[in-house]
Write a protein that holds these residues in place. Structure first.
Motif, mmCIF file in Angstrom:
data_model
loop_
_atom_site.group_PDB
_atom_site.id
_atom_site.type_symbol
_atom_site.label_atom_id
_atom_site.label_comp_id
_atom_site.label_asym_id
_atom_site.label_seq_id
_atom_site.Cartn_x
_atom_site.Cartn_y
_atom_site.Cartn_z
ATOM 1 N N LEU A 115 10.112 -5.305 -6.591
ATOM 2 C CA LEU A 115 9.626 -4.927 -8.126
ATOM 3 C C LEU A 115 8.433 -4.015 -8.110
ATOM 4 N N ARG A 116 7.510 -4.183 -7.327
ATOM 5 C CA ARG A 116 6.099 -3.463 -7.326
ATOM 6 C C ARG A 116 6.844 -2.160 -7.051
ATOM 7 N N ALA A 117 7.555 -1.584 -6.202
ATOM 8 C CA ALA A 117 8.232 -0.525 -5.561
ATOM 9 C C ALA A 117 8.961 0.086 -6.619
ATOM 10 N N ILE A 118 9.584 -0.297 -7.570
ATOM 11 C CA ILE A 118 10.262 0.088 -8.669
ATOM 12 C C ILE A 118 9.232 0.461 -9.702
ATOM 13 N N ALA A 119 8.082 -0.538 -9.800
ATOM 14 C CA ALA A 119 7.073 0.137 -10.987
ATOM 15 C C ALA A 119 6.473 1.204 -10.420
ATOM 16 N N ARG A 120 6.276 1.428 -9.082
ATOM 17 C CA ARG A 120 5.689 2.731 -8.553
ATOM 18 C C ARG A 120 6.517 3.935 -8.878
ATOM 19 N N LEU A 121 7.673 3.711 -8.520
ATOM 20 C CA LEU A 121 8.723 4.774 -8.795
ATOM 21 C C LEU A 121 8.715 5.223 -10.058
ATOM 22 N N ALA A 122 8.469 4.286 -11.002
ATOM 23 C CA ALA A 122 8.494 4.821 -12.417
ATOM 24 C C ALA A 122 7.130 5.240 -12.803
ATOM 25 N N GLY A 123 6.191 5.482 -11.975
ATOM 26 C CA GLY A 123 4.981 5.882 -12.276
ATOM 27 C C GLY A 123 4.121 4.812 -12.996
ATOM 28 N N ASN A 124 4.195 3.563 -12.824
ATOM 29 C CA ASN A 124 3.498 2.613 -13.428
ATOM 30 C C ASN A 124 2.705 1.926 -12.405
ATOM 31 N N ASP A 125 1.383 1.984 -12.584
ATOM 32 C CA ASP A 125 0.305 1.179 -11.588
ATOM 33 C C ASP A 125 -0.128 0.338 -12.268
ATOM 34 N N THR A 126 0.122 -0.257 -13.836
ATOM 35 C CA THR A 126 -0.532 -1.141 -14.222
ATOM 36 C C THR A 126 0.453 -2.540 -14.547
ATOM 37 N N LEU A 127 1.549 -2.476 -14.235
ATOM 38 C CA LEU A 127 2.612 -3.665 -14.198
ATOM 39 C C LEU A 127 2.211 -4.671 -13.104
ATOM 40 N N ALA A 128 1.702 -5.795 -13.709
ATOM 41 C CA ALA A 128 1.480 -7.064 -12.666
ATOM 42 C C ALA A 128 2.726 -7.588 -12.158
ATOM 43 N N VAL A 129 2.917 -7.872 -11.031
ATOM 44 C CA VAL A 129 4.239 -8.619 -10.533
ATOM 45 C C VAL A 129 3.735 -9.900 -9.639
ATOM 46 N N GLY A 130 3.836 -10.899 -10.323
ATOM 47 C CA GLY A 130 3.544 -12.201 -9.503
ATOM 48 C C GLY A 130 4.158 -13.422 -10.207
ATOM 49 N N THR A 131 3.501 -14.393 -9.736
ATOM 50 C CA THR A 131 3.983 -15.819 -10.519
ATOM 51 C C THR A 131 3.203 -15.995 -11.874
#
Length: 133
Positions: A115-131
């Motif tokens: 999920l973090r990799a997909i966010a990076r691929l989309a150019g988003n470095d602000t999306l938090a992935v976690g619990t």
């Protein structure tokens, strides 16, 4: 020489190899894929995966061979979950054709990495992935 904690029965992934993989990225997709492999650790810690990528036995300035992994996914001795993860990672660099439904084969840790990799691929470095609590 200092070894990192990423270790399997096959081999040890050195910090220099991690950095080389990430620094060799020539596109957003390659960078996201490299960071995902480094974050997941267990797949990239396998000596046969490192060798197939060209991280072993090649000069440090040699390009990483993503295409080498594509043809050998089933011959690397990976378990089903590692293969699903690797197929998703390779799709980020434009290799192979895997359904996004492959994420259902991932455990929680690998899913978070993906999920973090997909966010990076989309150019988003602000999306938090976690619990969520």
């Amino acid at each position: 020489m200092t070894l990192t904690s990423a270790q399997t029965a096959d081999g040890v992934l050195l910090e220099g190899q991690r950095q080389r993989l990430i620094k060799s990225a020539t596109s957003v997709g390659e960078r996201a894929a490299a960071q995902a492999l480094v974050a997941e650790e267990t797949t990239l810690a396998r000596e046969n995966v490192q060798r197939t990528l060209g991280l072993l036995d090649r000069p440090s300035r040699s390009p990483v061979r993503w295409e080498g992994l594509m043809g050998r996914v089933y011959g690397l001795g990976l378990d089903e979950e590692q293969r699903a993860f690797l197929a998703l990672v390779l799709s980020m660099v434009g290799m192979g054709s895997v359904s996004l439904a492959a994420v259902s084969d991932l455990d929680e840790r690998r899913l978070a990495v993906m999920l973090r990799a997909i966010a990076r691929l989309a150019g988003n470095d602000t999306l938090a992935v976690g619990t969520r609590i």
